[in-house]
Design an enzyme around this catalytic site. Structure first.
Site, PDB file in Angstrom:
ATOM      1  N   LEU A 211     -18.892  12.156 -70.820  1.00  0.00           N
ATOM      2  CA  LEU A 211     -17.752  11.237 -70.659  1.00  0.00           C
ATOM      3  C   LEU A 211     -17.955  10.016 -71.540  1.00  0.00           C
ATOM      4  O   LEU A 211     -18.986   9.352 -71.434  1.00  0.00           O
ATOM      5  CB  LEU A 211     -17.662  10.762 -69.192  1.00  0.00           C
ATOM      6  CG  LEU A 211     -17.317  11.805 -68.132  1.00  0.00           C
ATOM      7  CD1 LEU A 211     -17.486  11.205 -66.737  1.00  0.00           C
ATOM      8  CD2 LEU A 211     -15.894  12.323 -68.307  1.00  0.00           C
ATOM      9  N   HIS A 212     -16.992   9.735 -72.403  1.00  0.00           N
ATOM     10  CA  HIS A 212     -17.110   8.512 -73.194  1.00  0.00           C
ATOM     11  C   HIS A 212     -15.775   7.876 -73.576  1.00  0.00           C
ATOM     12  O   HIS A 212     -15.750   6.840 -74.219  1.00  0.00           O
ATOM     13  CB  HIS A 212     -17.928   8.766 -74.465  1.00  0.00           C
ATOM     14  CG  HIS A 212     -17.186   9.545 -75.516  1.00  0.00           C
ATOM     15  ND1 HIS A 212     -16.966  10.892 -75.411  1.00  0.00           N
ATOM     16  CD2 HIS A 212     -16.587   9.157 -76.659  1.00  0.00           C
ATOM     17  CE1 HIS A 212     -16.283  11.304 -76.460  1.00  0.00           C
ATOM     18  NE2 HIS A 212     -16.031  10.268 -77.242  1.00  0.00           N
TER      19      HIS A 212
END
Ligand code: UD1
Length: 370
Positions: A211-212
């Site tokens: 997740l970014h």
């Protein structure tokens, strides 16, 4: 006739894509009477060894001829720094063609400068659209595609998108996917991650999480909500979470532990793909990973509401799950109990995109540029 080319790379996914193009150029040059010469430019958008140098080493990318070393900053800061540095580089030496890849800030910044300096631009992965203007990448794609001269596309949908926005068919070349070239090339070289045996991953089913995206991670309460959901509905599975530097900063501020999540630093390419290939499934907000899981046949759920890569859903193993609690819980149940759909390979994602790009440069673009 020969042609001088600049190849631009700035961030992690760019390195995976340019590896395929550079290897295809080297293969061409090894047998050609007139080699194509190129200058590799690293903008320095990503600079940590884990985000940059390890990719150069593992994918056998030669050291860049120039590194602008721009580092982190706001979108405007990075764009401005890259633009000024590339303008200097072009005033020292002007190529016939500038190749940009993907949709990162470096892609857009160098396209703007090249065009203003009268250099033709070829956009690898041109034409894809999420329709989500809150993503910096969507703005980068639109700006880049609106002024580039040539487009190397990954899907027929991308061709349609370009044509409907005024590009001419002679500018568009459907070549397949350079990210998949690198995947196919490296499959025999994958490496077991250091923690693999320690966590007994050879015997226990596990998921991989990445997740970014700003919309998922920049607000601590959003990130906490997602990680808590994953932790609570993992159905006995460990979740391996190689954490991006931007996510790490927010994560550290939350100060909570999630017992089912195993955090690790950003991983090198060969270990990451090994981990994904052997996993029960992937939870992500990346676009590139949905392409890789499609080719690996690994279930993938995307925690976003839109995708610029629809073929990963219509043909591949990806599902757009979004970020609503009930959707994530339902998808995790399907994934961990083996009920996920099977996918197929999108057209031309066969490991030969780099080769096709070089052939097109030689047979079509070179004549127009000289
Ligand atoms: C960028 C791309 C995104 C791509 C992602 C892959 C844009 C707009 N976004 O996002 O499309 O999916 O790369 O990773 O170009 N940082 C480090 N070390 C590094 C690089 C970054 O610590 O080597 C930290 C910095 O604090 C930086 C933050 O991560 O501010 C974000 O980096 P940035 O390059 O701005 O965007 P990404 O989120 O990595």
């Amino acid at each position: 006739m020969s042609l001088n080319i600049d190849i631009i790379a700035g961030a992690r996914p760019n390195f995976i894509k340019i590896a395929a193009i550079i290897h295809a150029l080297h293969a061409h040059n090894a047998k050609a009477a007139r080699p194509l010469s190129y200058r590799l430019i690293h903008t320095g958008q990503h600079y940590d060894a884990a985000m940059s140098q390890h990719f150069f080493d593992q994918l056998h990318i030669p050291p860049p001829h120039i590194n602008f070393g721009v580092g982190s900053g706001t979108q405007a800061y990075q764009t401005g720094q890259i633009m000024m540095a590339y303008e200097d580089a072009l005033r020292t030496e002007k190529p016939d063609l500038c190749i940009v890849v993907g949709d990162v800030t470096s892609t857009m910044a160098c396209t703007l400068v090249a065009k203003k300096e009268g250099v033709a631009v070829a956009h690898v992965e041109g034409g894809i659209r999420s329709g989500d203007m809150t993503m910096p990448e969507e703005i980068n794609r639109i700006v880049t595609d609106s002024i580039a001269d040539y487009y190397f596309t990954t899907s027929r949908q991308a061709n349609e998108n370009l044509l409907s926005r005024g590009a001419l068919s002679g500018q568009i070349f459907f070549v397949g996917n350079t990210m998949i070239d690198t995947l196919v090339t490296q499959l025999p070289n994958l490496r077991k991650p250091d923690f693999y045996n320690k966590l007994n991953l050879g015997h226990l089913p596990y998921l991989v999480v990445t997740l970014h995206r700003p919309s998922n991670v920049d607000a601590p309460e959003n990130l906490d909500k997602l990680l808590s959901l994953l932790n609570d509905h993992a159905n006995g599975h460990l979740m391996i979470f190689p954490i991006h530097p931007r996510t790490r900063k927010i994560f550290d501020g939350i100060g909570k532990t999630y017992p089912k999540l195993f955090l690790t630093d950003p991983m090198d390419y060969l270990s990451f793909i090994y981990l994904v290939q052997k996993s029960k499934g992937v939870v992500t907000d990346s676009g590139g990973i949905t392409e890789e899981t499609t080719i690996l046949g690994v279930p993938c759920m995307t925690l976003r509401n839109t995708t610029e890569r629809p073929e990963t859903v219509t043909i591949g193993t990806n599902e757009m799950v979004g970020t609503a609690e009930e959707k994530i819980v339902e998808a995790l149940h399907k994934m961990t109990t083996g009920l996920w759909k099977k996918g197929e390979k999108p057209e031309l994602w066969d490991g030969k995109a780099g080769e096709r790009i070089v052939e097109i440069i030689i047979n079509e673009i070179i004549k127009k540029q000289k």
